[in-house]
Design a protein around this motif. Sequence first.
Motif, mmCIF file in Angstrom:
data_model
loop_
_atom_site.group_PDB
_atom_site.id
_atom_site.type_symbol
_atom_site.label_atom_id
_atom_site.label_comp_id
_atom_site.label_asym_id
_atom_site.label_seq_id
_atom_site.Cartn_x
_atom_site.Cartn_y
_atom_site.Cartn_z
ATOM 1 N N ILE A 115 -28.386 4.760 -14.665
ATOM 2 C CA ILE A 115 -29.156 3.615 -14.205
ATOM 3 C C ILE A 115 -28.943 3.360 -12.718
ATOM 4 N N ASP A 116 -27.779 3.754 -12.155
ATOM 5 C CA ASP A 116 -27.577 3.537 -10.724
ATOM 6 C C ASP A 116 -28.545 4.378 -9.894
ATOM 7 N N ASN A 117 -28.832 5.611 -10.346
ATOM 8 C CA ASN A 117 -29.803 6.442 -9.636
ATOM 9 C C ASN A 117 -31.211 5.858 -9.738
ATOM 10 N N ILE A 118 -31.527 5.299 -10.898
ATOM 11 C CA ILE A 118 -32.838 4.674 -11.074
ATOM 12 C C ILE A 118 -32.976 3.462 -10.161
ATOM 13 N N LEU A 119 -31.904 2.665 -10.037
ATOM 14 C CA LEU A 119 -31.950 1.491 -9.155
ATOM 15 C C LEU A 119 -32.217 1.919 -7.715
ATOM 16 N N VAL A 120 -31.539 2.959 -7.242
ATOM 17 C CA VAL A 120 -31.737 3.421 -5.866
ATOM 18 C C VAL A 120 -33.180 3.853 -5.657
ATOM 19 N N GLU A 121 -33.705 4.672 -6.558
ATOM 20 C CA GLU A 121 -35.076 5.172 -6.375
ATOM 21 C C GLU A 121 -36.093 4.040 -6.491
ATOM 22 N N MET A 122 -35.840 3.089 -7.391
ATOM 23 C CA MET A 122 -36.755 1.962 -7.520
ATOM 24 C C MET A 122 -36.802 1.145 -6.235
ATOM 25 N N CYS A 123 -35.645 0.896 -5.637
ATOM 26 C CA CYS A 123 -35.610 0.119 -4.393
ATOM 27 C C CYS A 123 -36.300 0.859 -3.254
ATOM 28 N N GLU A 124 -36.148 2.169 -3.215
ATOM 29 C CA GLU A 124 -36.844 2.948 -2.195
ATOM 30 C C GLU A 124 -38.354 2.870 -2.389
ATOM 31 N N LYS A 125 -38.792 2.892 -3.637
ATOM 32 C CA LYS A 125 -40.224 2.770 -3.923
ATOM 33 C C LYS A 125 -40.727 1.367 -3.575
ATOM 34 N N LEU A 126 -39.899 0.356 -3.805
ATOM 35 C CA LEU A 126 -40.283 -1.003 -3.437
ATOM 36 C C LEU A 126 -40.485 -1.115 -1.927
ATOM 37 N N LEU A 127 -39.565 -0.561 -1.171
ATOM 38 C CA LEU A 127 -39.707 -0.588 0.288
ATOM 39 C C LEU A 127 -40.977 0.135 0.727
ATOM 40 N N ALA A 128 -41.239 1.290 0.122
ATOM 41 C CA ALA A 128 -42.438 2.043 0.485
ATOM 42 C C ALA A 128 -43.712 1.297 0.115
ATOM 43 N N LEU B 59 -24.477 -1.821 -6.980
ATOM 44 C CA LEU B 59 -24.949 -2.423 -5.734
ATOM 45 C C LEU B 59 -25.682 -1.386 -4.894
ATOM 46 N N TRP B 60 -26.908 -1.733 -4.474
ATOM 47 C CA TRP B 60 -27.663 -0.925 -3.517
ATOM 48 C C TRP B 60 -27.954 -1.767 -2.288
ATOM 49 N N LYS B 61 -27.804 -1.133 -1.106
ATOM 50 C CA LYS B 61 -28.213 -1.757 0.141
ATOM 51 C C LYS B 61 -29.131 -0.801 0.887
ATOM 52 N N GLU B 62 -30.031 -1.379 1.638
ATOM 53 C CA GLU B 62 -30.975 -0.564 2.389
ATOM 54 C C GLU B 62 -30.222 0.434 3.276
ATOM 55 N N GLY B 63 -30.631 1.702 3.176
ATOM 56 C CA GLY B 63 -29.990 2.751 3.947
ATOM 57 C C GLY B 63 -28.975 3.557 3.163
ATOM 58 N N LEU B 64 -28.567 3.056 1.980
ATOM 59 C CA LEU B 64 -27.618 3.791 1.159
ATOM 60 C C LEU B 64 -28.340 4.822 0.308
#
Length: 406
Positions: free
Chosen positions: A40-53, A78-83
């Motif tokens: 789920i941590d990988n999914i969170l990262v990719e989801m946040c990147e898609k949200l930014l895009a 925890l995800w932060k922009e740029g991670l």
Amino acid sequence: MSSFLNKAGTAVEAGEGVWPVRRRRILDWLVNETRGERFIDNILVEMCEKLLASGVPVARATLHFRMNHPQWIGARILWKEGLAEAKINTFAYGIENTPEFLKSPVNAIHQGAEEVRKQLEDTADDEDSFYQELRDDGLTEYIAWPVEHTFGKRHVATFSTSRPGGFTNEHVDFLRDLLPALTLVSEIRLKNIMARTLLQTYVGPHASEQILSGVTTRGSGATVGAAIMICDLRDFTEISDLWPRDDVIHLLNDYFDAMSDPIERYGGEILKFMGDGLLAIFPLSKDTACHDLLQAIREGQALMAQLNQQYAGNGREPLRYGVGVHVGDLMYGNIGSRRRLDFTVIGPAVNVASRLETLTKEVKRPVLLSRAFVEMADCAKDMDSLGTFPLRGLGEPVDVFAFPER
């Protein structure tokens, strides 16, 4: 229906708003395209990147999960922009009673709040250190929502932005509409993690992997070479009769901590706890298995000595124990009734270790080792030879060695 290109060059159907189309694409991805991702941590990262895009200015996101784990009450992803990767932190039992947690937005969600939303640009009358940390990171708004899993299991998702003025209403609606899909996706992954954690907790890491890979039929298993140790606490029947119940449980946990932690640290696998005893193996697939077992015993003895010092200070008798060590081939697999199985080891090598542990009572030495083990470990010169002993139920007598007496 005709279409046009938005600023990102993506085709948008006429009559549809840009935000609904972008939201639907992320929803479709969450539901249909994350099946191959276990974590789920990988999914969170990719989801946040898609949200930014997609134009949603997420700068920080977290998922907070309660866990069924013997050490940890929960974890935060925890995800932060740029991670490129999320950070995972675990939290021990007791944190739920701390002042910091009790006044946290995560606790508010666990207590029934359906939303916690905080404008961080407004600092009036706000001395909360958590929100101040977010401000120090340049964030302007924070939102937390419940993630409702089956049977009322409530977890938490949070999103923050650094956009001046915070999120717009369109951003908030976009994020809120993702929650049902995120809930489904996270529950599946969390249940997988919990299944693995529970199996590792109760049967050990190797046995749990075997079970999860489908080794679940009676009689299934394999022959493995291993160094075996069986450890048993002395005078436990008398202790359990005389001591209060809670003190007995506390004693057993102290004893198992002292003996078990070194076993796991040196790569051994504890297959089972048997009342006041334990059975552990060190597979010979690792070249240092015998050396590792010896180191685990030595460290366990040192920890038991520390524990007995504490007991002596409280006016209690020291704890005594016996350890039997052997090496050989074992049948490692499922044994039991049709519906209730035990993943364990059996074979003559286990019987020898067990008889050596029993022999410690007679020879008054806490650790006994067979010649087969000390020869494989090449440690005979470091041990005391006690002679040859017949062991109950075994055909040939066994040459027995012991740790030197100090």
